[in-house]
Design a protein around this motif. Structure first.
Motif, PDB file in Angstrom:
ATOM      1  N   TYR B 228       0.834  -1.207   0.000  1.00 34.81           N
ATOM      2  CA  TYR B 228       0.000   0.000   0.000  1.00 34.81           C
ATOM      3  C   TYR B 228       0.864   1.251   0.000  1.00 34.81           C
ATOM      4  O   TYR B 228       0.497   2.279  -0.585  1.00 34.81           O
ATOM      5  N   PHE B 291      -3.765   1.112   9.021  1.00 40.13           N
ATOM      6  CA  PHE B 291      -4.582   0.399   9.997  1.00 40.13           C
ATOM      7  C   PHE B 291      -6.033   0.845   9.926  1.00 40.13           C
ATOM      8  O   PHE B 291      -6.921   0.209  10.473  1.00 40.13           O
ATOM      9  N   LEU B 292      -6.247   1.987   9.280  1.00 36.98           N
ATOM     10  CA  LEU B 292      -7.601   2.536   9.240  1.00 36.98           C
ATOM     11  C   LEU B 292      -8.278   2.407   7.894  1.00 36.98           C
ATOM     12  O   LEU B 292      -9.494   2.269   7.817  1.00 36.98           O
ATOM     13  N   TYR B 293      -7.506   2.532   6.829  1.00 33.85           N
ATOM     14  CA  TYR B 293      -8.102   2.563   5.492  1.00 33.85           C
ATOM     15  C   TYR B 293      -7.438   1.526   4.615  1.00 33.85           C
ATOM     16  O   TYR B 293      -6.227   1.493   4.514  1.00 33.85           O
ATOM     17  N   HIS B 294      -8.269   0.677   3.986  1.00 36.59           N
ATOM     18  CA  HIS B 294      -7.619  -0.262   3.081  1.00 36.59           C
ATOM     19  C   HIS B 294      -8.051  -0.090   1.634  1.00 36.59           C
ATOM     20  O   HIS B 294      -7.707  -0.891   0.785  1.00 36.59           O
TER      21      HIS B 294
END
Lengths: 423, 439
Positions: B228, B291-294
């Motif tokens: 990412y 950790f919040l947006y994938h």
């Protein structure tokens, strides 16, 4: 790592005559021929017939048996849905023994011919001998009527299990992972078990793909460190491992708190159910305790699956963090198995005080958690289950008078003890 | 002390240095700053878009353009040529490394500014611990958070998050505060950037690869998200909309000239296109967000907004209260004023505190704190719209380990005491430092 390095332990001085016992397998210790009997002050870290849980074929056999028994009793736990699948006890992928169940397997295979199956030798570990198949021809030699290899007789065919492969694992960063959780059992009857809070996830170094062209690539499919550490991209600093707390944070942040809580509840549930399944056949020798390595895979619908249980989980370390974790694991395990660091007495009541639990949390209060518990409470058959519960649950019966509320509060979230303190 | 003075003197020469470093790397390695990829290579990259981490280009000859410690040297040498003796008397007794007399808050002012972090207000990171029954604070706080989200009230969200965000609501709250909503045009914009990456190769791409491989890939928390990071940072370096932030940044984007047209403005292009040259550790700004947006385009937008609102201030020279110079000065002043014994001791042994804490602040503590703690800290950055909390936390960490630090006798030993912050709980540290220490 020797026992000596753990605080509070010391090696006995050589002068004193200690009964010398060479390191042997648990089978030898308990074998009739050896004629050896453990004395009261000796305890050992395996149950004599742990293979009932830790051999892949026997684990499945025992769980199937347990389910059938519950069904016969009419227990609500064994309830099935309209497709015939167990509502609360469907946590092991469809599995057959080979060559014994070969024909049954073929029947199942033909129902969904595009599915993938995973072949695992019953008696091996560390991912050895495992392979994936998607065509019947790939396992011809396990066919009971096999005439292909005339020099391979029935008796020398190694026992394998074949399970439906979970080809939709939950992926993080595009990679497959599994969970390794440590579970300590100090006695099976009554069942006293503890789960180590500091489990970890093992990631594959290669991106996951269900593509049939990569079925042979073990770096995609098998999460065993023993396999992954030979991959090109293996990193020795983090070792491809995440703590369970990381997983929890990630899932809560991206999926929400309720579904994450439900997932972890289900994981605890399946651990306890698997232990209950083998409890009746376990030789519950009072000299024994055991720390198991549970392997769990989560699929993309956030359903956990029990893959296998290891009797001798690796206690070697692949990274610095790992070393600290395993050190603490051994320390906490021994503190529960042998209380107060005193000379063991196998006659003790196996109820350690709460202070010595360390990073373990009590799992035995099983019926209060998980999907089965929710169902029971709705049905109002809660009391009945408690009455059938084992010794460890007895202390909770006295609290029946209190309102059940939302399952006693704080046991769902990270870092909180499973043993609920009823408010 | 004005913006323009700092801008013309030091930021300018710093920028020249960075650009020179980049250009010389380019010449040494005979790699162009930018080139169009042949079609075959484009196809290959497109296929590998989701697993660029497996690519193993030879990065051994690339070095980061600069590391935080190089930047610190520049800051240490900052002087204000207009400095008059009449200015803050107390500054003359300032014994830290920063020699620029900017105005920074003292503890009483910080207590007022961070009033919601006080002892009598509930906090996530403290009042949601296992020993505290959730009815006392947590449940109600979660309920309010859900209400704020339902009403899509950005200002209310910013006020709310000063007390921390519940993990399950954080992704949405941050998006609300940063005014990010994934519209189709946003997704399209991201796809266009991606196309840009596929078609052109930039020298900075190799710097980005190298940075990710050196930092995030080795991190216990973030290694999972390696791919990412490439997807975000490669697109980021081509995003010319980022140039917009230079309007309020004292820095100016580095410029490059088409060959043979040096100095001719009409042939000037910004390089890289977004005007931001990544330094060692840059990818750690993005990592915690994974950790919040994938979803890549959402992750991208959030990061970009965080960068142009906050992170750019951590590596440009300015007099802004959230700028790195002010943060350094705030940190040193807090230490010298409220922990004088510790400060003098460390100075005596050649361990100027800023030399240790600088890297924490430049990275906004990413990679130093455990992720859940880092996110609680970044909640407050968003809530107070200020980076000053980084300096306060740095001082609080020193205060927390003061006893051990008083016993060390070298910089290396001091570094060792402060090497591992992964077990720290951020909110109690901040609370104790601001509200429970006798000042």
């Amino acid at each position: 790592m020797t026992v000596r390095t753990l605080s509070g332990w010391s090696q006995p001085p050589r002068a004193r005559p200690w009964p010398r016992m060479s390191v042997q397998t648990i089978r030898n210790v308990f074998s009739v021929e050896a004629g050896y009997r453990l004395s009261d002050d000796q305890i050992v870290n395996h149950f004599p017939n742990h293979y009932e849980l830790t051999r892949k074929d026997l684990m499945v056999k025992n769980i199937k048996r347990y389910r059938k028994e519950l069904e016969k009793e009419g227990s609500p736990l064994a309830e099935k849905d309209e497709n015939g699948k167990y509502l609360y006890l469907d946590f092991v992928p469809v599995t057959y023994m080979l060559p014994a169940d070969y024909n049954l397997f073929v029947e199942e295979f033909r129902k969904s011919p595009s599915s993938t199956w995973i072949m695992k030798p019953c008696g091996k570990a560390q991912g050895k001998g495992i392979f994936l198949i998607n065509k019947l021809s790939q396992i011809k030699k396990w066919s009971r009527d096999s005439k292909t290899s005339s020099f391979v007789t029935q008796s020398t065919k190694e026992a394998y299990v074949i399970s439906l492969y979970i080809n939709n694992p939950l992926l993080i960063g595009g990679r497959k992972f599994d969970l390794r959780l440590y579970v300590l059992v100090s006695t099976y009857r009554p069942l006293r078990c503890y789960m180590y809070k500091l489990g970890f996830c093992r990631f594959c170094t290669v991106k996951y793909t269900p593509s049939t062209s990569e079925l042979d690539n073990m770096f995609v499919h098998l999460t065993n460190v023993a396999i992954q550490k030979h991959g090109e991209d293996y990193n020795h600093i983090h070792g491809g491992k995440w703590t369970v707390n990381n997983l929890r944070l990630y899932l809560e942040s991206t999926r929400g708190k309720e579904v994450t809580g439900k997932l972890f509840d289900e994981i605890h549930w399946i651990i306890v159910q698997s232990l209950k399944a083998v409890a009746p056949v376990m030789n519950n020798d009072k000299h024994c305790f055991e720390c198991y390595g549970y392997d769990i895979i989560i699929d993309d619908k956030l359903k956990p699956w029990l893959i296998e249980v290891n009797a001798s989980p690796s206690l070697t370390s692949s990274t610095a963090n790992d070393r600290i974790l395993k050190y603490n694991l051994i320390n906490d395990t021994l503190n529960i198995a042998v209380p107060n660091g005193e000379i063991p007495d196998c006659k003790w009541n196996k109820s350690p005080p709460k202070e010595v639990l360390g990073n373990y949390e009590i799992l035995s209060c099983t019926f209060l958690h998980g999907p089965g518990a929710r169902m029971l409470m709705e049905r109002g058959s809660y009391d009945e289950e408690l009455a059938q519960g084992d010794g460890a649950d007895r202390e909770l019966r006295s609290r029946q008078g209190q309102s059940l509320g939302p399952r006693g509060g704080r046991s769902r979230d990270s870092g909180r003890t499973i043993l609920t303190t009823w408010k | 002390m004005t913006l323009t003075v700092l801008k013309s003197t030091s930021q300018g020469s710093w920028e020249k240095r960075i650009l020179k470093s980049l250009n010389s790397m380019c010449t040494e390695l005979s790699i162009p700053l930018a080139r169009k990829r042949p079609v075959g290579e484009q196809k290959e990259l497109l296929n590998k878009w989701n697993e660029m981490g497996t690519d193993e280009p030879d990065l051994s000859l690339f070095r980061p353009v600069y590391a935080p410690k190089d930047f610190l040297e520049v800051l240490i040498n900052l002087r204000n040529p207009n400095y008059e003796n009449g200015d803050s008397l107390s500054f003359r007794t300032h014994l830290g490394l920063i020699q620029v007399p900017l105005k920074v808050k003292d503890i009483p002012e910080l207590k007022e500014f961070f009033v919601e972090l006080g002892l009598t207000t509930g906090q996530l990171g403290i009042d949601d611990s296992t020993q505290v029954p959730p009815e006392l604070f947590e449940n109600e706080h979660v309920r309010i958070g859900q209400k704020v989200l339902a009403e899509q009230d950005s200002a209310a969200a910013q006020q709310y998050i000063r007390q921390g965000s519940p993990t399950a609501l954080r992704a949405e709250l941050w998006a609300l505060i940063l005014n990010i909503s994934s519209q189709p045009e946003d997704i399209l914009y991201y796809e266009q950037l991606k196309t840009n990456v596929i078609q052109h190769d930039l020298l900075v791409d190799s710097l980005i690869y190298k940075d990710v491989k050196l930092t995030a890939s080795n991190d216990d928390y973030y290694f999972v998200f390696e791919d990412y990071l490439y997807q975000v940072l490669l697109c980021f370096s081509r995003d010319t909309s980022v140039l917009g932030h230079f309007a309020y940044n004292s820095a100016s984007p580095p410029k490059s000239y088409i060959r043979g047209k040096l100095g001719l403005e009409e042939y000037a292009v910004f390089y890289p296109p977004n005007g931001v040259i990544p330094f060692h550790g840059f990818s750690m700004y993005v990592a915690p967000l994974c950790f919040l947006y994938h979803e890549p385009s959402k992750l991208y937008q959030i990061f970009r907004e965080m960068y142009v609102r906050f992170f750019f201030r951590l590596h440009s020279i300015s007099s802004h209260p959230s700028g790195i110079v002010s943060l350094c000065l705030l940190f040193e002043t807090l230490l010298q004023t409220y922990l004088p014994q510790l400060f003098y001791h460390l100075r005596e042994i050649g361990a100027q505190p800023l030399r240790i804490s600088f890297k924490w602040m430049v990275r906004a503590f990413s990679g130093y704190l455990a992720t859940d703690q880092l996110l609680l800290l970044w909640d407050r950055i968003l809530g107070y719209n200020s980076l000053e909390i980084l300096a306060v936390l740095a001082a609080a960490v020193f205060a927390f380990r003061a006893v051990n630090l008083m016993e060390v006798t070298s910089l290396a030993a001091a570094e060792a005491v402060l090497a591992d912050l992964s077990t720290l709980k951020v909110m109690p540290l901040l609370q104790i430092f601001l509200f429970a220490t006798v000042t």
